[in-house]
Design a protein around this motif. Structure first.
Motif, short mmCIF file in Angstrom:
data_model
loop_
_atom_site.label_atom_id
_atom_site.label_comp_id
_atom_site.label_asym_id
_atom_site.label_seq_id
_atom_site.Cartn_x
_atom_site.Cartn_y
_atom_site.Cartn_z
N ASP A 1 -11.33 -5.37 3.57
CA ASP A 1 -12.34 -5.29 4.77
C ASP A 1 -12.92 -3.99 5.40
O ASP A 1 -13.88 -3.87 5.72
N LEU A 2 -11.42 -3.31 5.87
CA LEU A 2 -11.63 -2.26 6.58
C LEU A 2 -12.38 -1.15 5.76
O LEU A 2 -13.06 -0.31 6.32
N LYS A 3 -12.19 -1.13 4.59
CA LYS A 3 -12.88 -0.31 3.64
C LYS A 3 -14.45 -0.01 3.70
O LYS A 3 -15.10 0.66 4.05
N ILE A 4 -15.06 -1.44 3.75
CA ILE A 4 -16.23 -1.82 3.73
C ILE A 4 -16.72 -1.21 5.12
O ILE A 4 -17.87 -0.71 5.07
N ILE A 5 -16.12 -1.78 6.30
CA ILE A 5 -16.66 -1.77 7.46
C ILE A 5 -16.86 -0.09 7.76
O ILE A 5 -17.69 0.31 8.29
N LEU A 6 -15.63 0.43 7.34
CA LEU A 6 -15.41 2.01 8.00
C LEU A 6 -16.63 3.02 7.14
O LEU A 6 -17.27 3.94 7.48
N GLU A 7 -16.58 2.70 5.73
CA GLU A 7 -17.28 3.27 4.68
C GLU A 7 -18.98 3.30 5.36
O GLU A 7 -19.51 4.39 5.52
N LYS A 8 -19.31 2.25 5.62
CA LYS A 8 -20.51 1.92 6.10
C LYS A 8 -20.77 2.62 7.48
O LYS A 8 -21.70 3.50 7.68
N ALA A 9 -19.79 2.63 8.57
CA ALA A 9 -20.16 3.13 9.78
C ALA A 9 -19.88 4.59 9.73
O ALA A 9 -20.92 5.45 10.36
N LEU B 1 -13.75 6.37 1.44
CA LEU B 1 -12.37 6.56 2.04
C LEU B 1 -11.60 5.25 1.36
O LEU B 1 -12.07 4.33 0.85
N PHE B 2 -10.15 5.68 1.65
CA PHE B 2 -9.17 4.89 1.16
C PHE B 2 -8.27 4.26 2.30
O PHE B 2 -7.83 5.45 2.75
N ILE B 3 -7.84 3.17 2.30
CA ILE B 3 -7.10 2.73 3.43
C ILE B 3 -5.74 2.35 2.73
O ILE B 3 -5.53 1.84 1.91
N GLN B 4 -4.91 2.80 3.49
CA GLN B 4 -3.26 2.44 3.21
C GLN B 4 -2.68 2.08 4.52
O GLN B 4 -2.88 2.70 5.61
N SER B 5 -1.70 0.84 4.53
CA SER B 5 -1.09 0.51 5.59
C SER B 5 0.00 1.51 5.96
O SER B 5 0.27 2.29 4.97
N GLN B 6 0.77 1.37 7.13
CA GLN B 6 1.77 2.20 7.40
C GLN B 6 2.93 2.06 6.36
O GLN B 6 3.45 3.09 5.89
N PRO B 7 3.17 0.94 5.87
CA PRO B 7 4.37 0.93 4.84
C PRO B 7 3.78 1.39 3.60
O PRO B 7 4.82 2.00 2.89
N GLU B 8 2.77 1.25 3.18
CA GLU B 8 2.25 1.94 2.06
C GLU B 8 2.23 3.46 2.07
O GLU B 8 2.55 4.07 1.12
N THR B 9 1.73 3.98 3.02
CA THR B 9 1.93 5.46 3.36
C THR B 9 3.06 5.95 3.26
O THR B 9 3.39 6.99 2.75
N GLU B 10 4.01 5.31 4.08
CA GLU B 10 5.45 5.79 4.05
C GLU B 10 6.20 5.81 2.71
O GLU B 10 6.54 6.62 2.13
N ALA B 11 5.68 4.64 1.81
CA ALA B 11 6.26 4.54 0.63
C ALA B 11 5.70 5.77 -0.38
O ALA B 11 6.75 6.17 -1.14
N ILE B 12 4.57 6.09 -0.18
CA ILE B 12 3.86 7.14 -1.09
C ILE B 12 4.68 8.47 -0.71
O ILE B 12 5.45 9.34 -1.59
N TRP B 13 4.99 8.79 0.86
CA TRP B 13 5.57 9.86 0.95
C TRP B 13 7.12 9.95 0.38
O TRP B 13 7.57 10.91 0.12
N ASN B 14 7.58 8.77 1.02
CA ASN B 14 9.24 8.54 0.19
C ASN B 14 9.54 8.72 -1.16
O ASN B 14 10.46 9.02 -1.69
N ALA B 15 8.36 8.42 -1.74
CA ALA B 15 8.58 8.40 -3.38
C ALA B 15 8.02 9.56 -4.18
O ALA B 15 8.35 9.83 -5.44
N ASN B 16 7.66 10.70 -3.24
CA ASN B 16 7.50 11.93 -4.20
C ASN B 16 8.64 12.15 -5.01
O ASN B 16 9.74 12.51 -4.53
N PRO B 17 8.11 12.51 -6.21
CA PRO B 17 9.30 12.68 -7.11
C PRO B 17 9.63 14.28 -7.23
O PRO B 17 10.47 14.47 -8.24
#
Length: 174
Positions: free
Chosen positions: A53-61, A72-88
């Motif tokens: 829902d945020l993606k739709i609202i914020l892309e429009k705004a 734009l692409f929305i990531q939650s705090q845990p998802e963002t942290e997981a991306i950073w921590n999984a850097n291979p």
């Protein structure tokens, strides 16, 4: 819930915006605690709404306020942290490492394109937990065969990428 919005193509190729103004657009769209991280279109904020829902609202705004087609692409705090921590990739002062955020399945599209591309020495890619990671020698990001593929118009609404160092700064901002 805390989120990060990753805007595609900000402050490059004529799409310029001040991050303070972008944060105001987020606040006016109902987001709380909106703060930017760097000038590349990373906005950390809070909301009780779901990411889709945020993606739709914020892309429009953002599209309406800045008069361009925003992606734009929305990531939650845990998802963002997981991306950073999984850097291979190991940190190396001669190499840039990137993580890609995008639509479901874009990691496989990117890996397919990467496998077809000519590669420079020390250039490699991996998919970890559905995230595509790319490492390339400094100075070759835009000149590499794969780097040129990333600018294709048919992919512009599919993903965005950030240097892994940007993820570290975002994680610290949460």
């Amino acid at each position: 819930m805390k989120y990060c919005a990753f805007l595609r193509g900000i402050n490059v190729k004529g799409t310029n915006m001040k991050m303070a103004e972008a944060c105001e657009v987020f606040k006016n769209a109902g987001m709380e605690d909106a703060v930017s991280v760097l000038a590349s279109g990373n906005i950390v904020f809070s909301s009780d709404q779901q990411a889709a829902d945020l993606k739709i609202i914020l892309e429009k705004a953002v599209s309406e306020h800045f008069s361009y087609e925003a992606f734009l692409f929305i990531q939650s705090q845990p998802e963002t942290e997981a991306i950073w921590n999984a850097n291979p990739f190991e940190k190396n002062e001669n190499l840039h490492s990137y993580a890609f955020i995008g639509n479901a399945g874009v990691d496989d599209i990117l890996m397919s394109e990467f496998q077809k591309a000519l590669k420079t020495e020390h250039e490699e890619a991996k998919i970890i937990n559905g995230t595509f990671y790319w490492q390339v020698p400094k100075g070759n990001t835009l000149d590499s065969t794969f780097g040129k593929i990333l600018g294709r118009k048919n992919l512009k609404d599919q993903f965005t990428s950030r240097n892994i160092n940007t993820f570290e700064k975002i994680v610290k901002k949460f």
